[in-house]
Design a protein around this motif. Structure first.
Motif, mmCIF file in Angstrom:
data_model
loop_
_atom_site.group_PDB
_atom_site.id
_atom_site.type_symbol
_atom_site.label_atom_id
_atom_site.label_comp_id
_atom_site.label_asym_id
_atom_site.label_seq_id
_atom_site.Cartn_x
_atom_site.Cartn_y
_atom_site.Cartn_z
ATOM 1 N N VAL A 470 3.411 12.622 3.551
ATOM 2 C CA VAL A 470 2.799 11.339 3.892
ATOM 3 C C VAL A 470 1.924 10.925 2.717
ATOM 4 O O VAL A 470 1.043 11.684 2.291
ATOM 5 C CB VAL A 470 1.960 11.443 5.186
ATOM 6 C CG1 VAL A 470 1.182 10.139 5.412
ATOM 7 C CG2 VAL A 470 2.855 11.753 6.376
ATOM 8 N N LEU A 471 2.193 9.750 2.183
ATOM 9 C CA LEU A 471 1.425 9.238 1.061
ATOM 10 C C LEU A 471 0.593 8.043 1.538
ATOM 11 O O LEU A 471 1.139 6.993 1.891
ATOM 12 C CB LEU A 471 2.355 8.815 -0.088
ATOM 13 C CG LEU A 471 1.669 8.240 -1.334
ATOM 14 C CD1 LEU A 471 0.748 9.274 -1.971
ATOM 15 C CD2 LEU A 471 2.712 7.765 -2.341
ATOM 16 N N SER A 472 -0.724 8.227 1.568
ATOM 17 C CA SER A 472 -1.620 7.149 2.002
ATOM 18 C C SER A 472 -1.924 6.227 0.820
ATOM 19 O O SER A 472 -2.470 6.662 -0.194
ATOM 20 C CB SER A 472 -2.917 7.726 2.563
ATOM 21 O OG SER A 472 -3.792 6.692 2.938
ATOM 22 N N LEU A 473 -1.580 4.948 0.975
ATOM 23 C CA LEU A 473 -1.775 3.962 -0.100
ATOM 24 C C LEU A 473 -2.934 3.010 0.214
ATOM 25 O O LEU A 473 -2.945 1.870 -0.241
ATOM 26 C CB LEU A 473 -0.482 3.160 -0.308
ATOM 27 C CG LEU A 473 0.741 3.951 -0.776
ATOM 28 C CD1 LEU A 473 1.963 3.049 -0.828
ATOM 29 C CD2 LEU A 473 0.487 4.578 -2.140
ATOM 30 N N GLU A 474 -3.910 3.485 0.961
ATOM 31 C CA GLU A 474 -4.993 2.598 1.398
ATOM 32 C C GLU A 474 -5.829 2.053 0.243
ATOM 33 O O GLU A 474 -6.430 0.980 0.346
ATOM 34 C CB GLU A 474 -5.904 3.329 2.380
ATOM 35 C CG GLU A 474 -6.565 4.571 1.812
ATOM 36 C CD GLU A 474 -7.239 5.411 2.880
ATOM 37 O OE1 GLU A 474 -8.443 5.199 3.103
ATOM 38 O OE2 GLU A 474 -6.560 6.248 3.496
ATOM 39 N N GLU A 475 -5.880 2.763 -0.894
ATOM 40 C CA GLU A 475 -6.662 2.289 -2.029
ATOM 41 C C GLU A 475 -5.913 1.265 -2.877
ATOM 42 O O GLU A 475 -6.524 0.599 -3.720
ATOM 43 C CB GLU A 475 -7.066 3.478 -2.916
ATOM 44 C CG GLU A 475 -7.911 4.531 -2.227
ATOM 45 C CD GLU A 475 -9.283 4.004 -1.853
ATOM 46 O OE1 GLU A 475 -9.713 3.009 -2.464
ATOM 47 O OE2 GLU A 475 -9.916 4.561 -0.944
ATOM 48 N N SER A 476 -4.592 1.154 -2.686
ATOM 49 C CA SER A 476 -3.763 0.303 -3.553
ATOM 50 C C SER A 476 -3.427 -1.002 -2.841
ATOM 51 O O SER A 476 -2.411 -1.094 -2.143
ATOM 52 C CB SER A 476 -2.486 1.038 -3.960
ATOM 53 O OG SER A 476 -2.788 2.228 -4.644
ATOM 54 N N PHE A 477 -4.280 -2.011 -3.038
ATOM 55 C CA PHE A 477 -4.013 -3.307 -2.420
ATOM 56 C C PHE A 477 -2.779 -3.957 -3.023
ATOM 57 O O PHE A 477 -2.015 -4.641 -2.344
ATOM 58 C CB PHE A 477 -5.224 -4.228 -2.602
ATOM 59 C CG PHE A 477 -4.997 -5.619 -2.083
ATOM 60 C CD1 PHE A 477 -5.059 -5.884 -0.729
ATOM 61 C CD2 PHE A 477 -4.697 -6.655 -2.951
ATOM 62 C CE1 PHE A 477 -4.828 -7.167 -0.242
ATOM 63 C CE2 PHE A 477 -4.473 -7.945 -2.479
ATOM 64 C CZ PHE A 477 -4.534 -8.195 -1.124
ATOM 65 N N ASP A 478 -2.559 -3.738 -4.318
ATOM 66 C CA ASP A 478 -1.418 -4.315 -5.016
ATOM 67 C C ASP A 478 -0.906 -3.282 -6.010
ATOM 68 O O ASP A 478 -1.579 -2.278 -6.289
ATOM 69 C CB ASP A 478 -1.831 -5.608 -5.732
ATOM 70 C CG ASP A 478 -0.630 -6.509 -6.043
ATOM 71 O OD1 ASP A 478 0.515 -6.097 -5.758
ATOM 72 O OD2 ASP A 478 -0.844 -7.613 -6.573
#
Length: 541
Positions: A470-478
């Motif tokens: 599972v890769l959480s991308l919460e910091e990457s808005f774009d």
């Protein structure tokens, strides 16, 4: 921005505060003009124009927009590298002020106020420390009554020490007495210390005939505003002037916004950064019209305004009026002012910047200490202008280093809850069997995406029995194109290794970009939370 709506009501406190500030502005103006190598009247006219125009367009009730020590030092460094005689450089100084004003107005129109965030506070603290040391050192020869030269700050200090036998004892006595009085009066809020010391210096000069004892006096100040004209300078001078105006704008706004924001936060006053950009722009344009100096909301004048009890920005208007009356009616008296007193005023105004507390705090926090120290050293070793450029470079380098070397957290479930936390910080959290959950600490971009995803790929492949990631991308808005390519390559490599990838907390903009690039099954492979993502791959694990 040009409307006069919201003009505050005038009250007695503003009148008293304005008169007090005028007493500080006069000696500071004369001293800062000396730093820049310009006639005193240029700083005086700049202070009058800057305060009046800012009161129309600005919104800070404490801002006193007048020449500042840092902008005077940068202007002096700028004029030192452009060719031409004194007359040409005086004209180029006016052009530099006008260019600074125009750049401020353009930045306000483009709403670029947020760009000041790229100059970090530790860098500003270090720059302020180095600048304060530099300016104070250059005021010491005036205070002791000698003239010294040096190619850098260290040779300058050495020359000052070697000149000890030539120090004028009367100048030393006057300067030390003025400095002591200023530092003591700082402890009395609301007392116009600079004005009182100014008056005492004039009185002492008249009674004891200090000029006859070798003490340098200010002399007659001619206030003769003229319509500005283009100096007869070559293309090289103009091109270099434009190049070096940008650091002047940056330090002016960084210092001004820092002062305005600190005081606004203290009193809960609303401020809008782009409006203040425009106000500073129009103030500098007005200063250029009267052939003044660069103006900004300096730290010492701003906090002196607060201490004097300013209630509205009408204080700046009364300060300008008070300064104009003072110079119009008291010029014969000002001519008797001892220059060591002016040096003492500048030194006393900068003593706050010598406080090592903010930088030592960075040492205790183990954050940005060497960045602040590097900014201070840059000013001391390379001069004000190059030190400013180095300080900006350090800000950007510190940001890039943090973004390019982020921490990648391995997450685990906290008890039976839906919360997932960093396993290295919360040992009570539990890993999900067969599933590795990763969260990069910074947004993915071209400078870190390959490294972050490569580290996750390597660690995932080395783990026995791993079925899903599972890769959480919460910091990457774009995502930029490099980060997108790295993400697609990571996804493909995971597929090859037989490991399923589930994305958690992917922002809509990033998800749309991933879909446009050809990544499939995103409806099934993207989850709104880490818990949902873990549940989605639990059957695989």
């Amino acid at each position: 921005m040009t409307k006069l709506s919201g003009w505050p009501a005038v009250n007695k406190a503003d009148v008293i505060a304005g008169i007090s500030i005028a007493g500080l502005m006069l000696p500071e103006a004369v001293a800062y003009a000396g730093i820049a190598g310009l006639p005193p009247h240029r700083a005086i006219l700049a202070g009058i124009a800057g305060c009046l125009v800012y009161a129309i367009f600005g919104r800070s009730r404490f801002a006193i927009v007048s020449p500042t020590s840092s902008s005077a030092a940068i202007l002096a460094a700028t004029l030192a590298v452009v060719p031409g005689d004194a007359t040409v450089k005086a004209g180029l100084a006016t052009i530099a002020v006008a260019l600074a004003g125009i750049l401020f107005v353009i930045a306000a129109a483009l709403r670029l106020g947020g760009i000041t965030g790229f100059i970090s506070r530790p860098v500003l603290r270090g720059f302020a420390l180095g600048l304060a040391i530099t300016i104070i050192l250059h005021q010491l020869p005036i205070l002791v009554g000698v003239s010294v030269q040096g190619s850098n700050i260290f040779s300058y200090a050495g020359a000052l020490l070697r000149a000890i036998p030539r120090w004028n004892l009367a100048s030393v006595a006057v300067g030390i007495a003025a400095l002591t009085a200023l530092l003591l009066l700082k402890r009395l809020p609301g007392v116009p210390g600079a004005f009182l010391v100014l008056a005492a210096g004039i009185l002492a000069s008249s009674v004891f005939g200090l000029g006859g004892h070798g003490v340098e006096l200010v002399g007659t100040i001619e206030v003769l505003p003229q319509w500005p004209s283009l100096p007869d300078a070559g293309w090289t001078a103009y091109s270099r002037l434009v190049q070096f105006t940008v650091p002047l704008v940056l330090i002016l706004f960084a210092e001004s916004w820092g002062t305005m924001r600190a005081l606004a936060l203290r009193y809960g006053d609303p401020l809008e950064v782009n409006r203040e950009l425009g106000a500073l722009g129009f103030s500098n344009i007005a200063s250029a019209i009267v052939q003044g100096m660069p103006v900004g909301a300096g730290f010492s004048a701003g906090f002196a305004s607060e201490a004097a009890g300013a209630k509205t920005r009408a204080t700046a208007v009364f300060a300008a009026i008070g300064l104009a009356i003072l110079i119009a009616c008291a010029r014969p008296l000002v001519a008797r002012l001892p220059e060591p007193v002016l040096a003492a005023v500048v030194i006393a105004a900068l003593t706050h910047a010598l406080d090592p507390g903010p930088i030592l705090r960075l040492w205790r926090l183990h954050r940005d200490f060497y960045v602040a120290l590097g900014a201070a050293a840059g000013v001391l070793f390379f001069g004000v202008l190059n030190g400013m450029l180095l300080a900006i470079a350090l800000s950007l380098a510190a940001m890039m280093r943090r973004l390019a070397s982020p921490y990648v957290a391995r997450l685990g479930r906290l008890g039976s809850s839906h919360n997932f936390v960093d396993l290295s910080r919360h040992p009570q959290a539990m890993e999900t069997p067969g599933i590795a959950i990763w969260r990069p600490g910074e947004p993915l971009f071209f400078g870190n995406a390959d490294m972050i995803l490569g580290e996750i790929l390597t660690r995932s492949r080395a783990e026995t029995g791993l079925k899903a990631v599972v890769l959480s991308l919460e910091e990457s808005f774009d995502l930029d194109s490099s980060a997108l390519d790295a993400l697609m390559e990571f996804d493909s490599a995971m597929r090859t290794a037989g490991i399923r990838v589930q994305f958690a907390r992917a922002h809509d903009q990033a998800r749309d970009l991933m879909a446009a690039a050809g990544m499939t099954d995103l409806d099934k492979r993207c989850s709104f939370s880490v818990d949902d993502a873990a549940m989605a791959v639990s059957s695989v694990a």
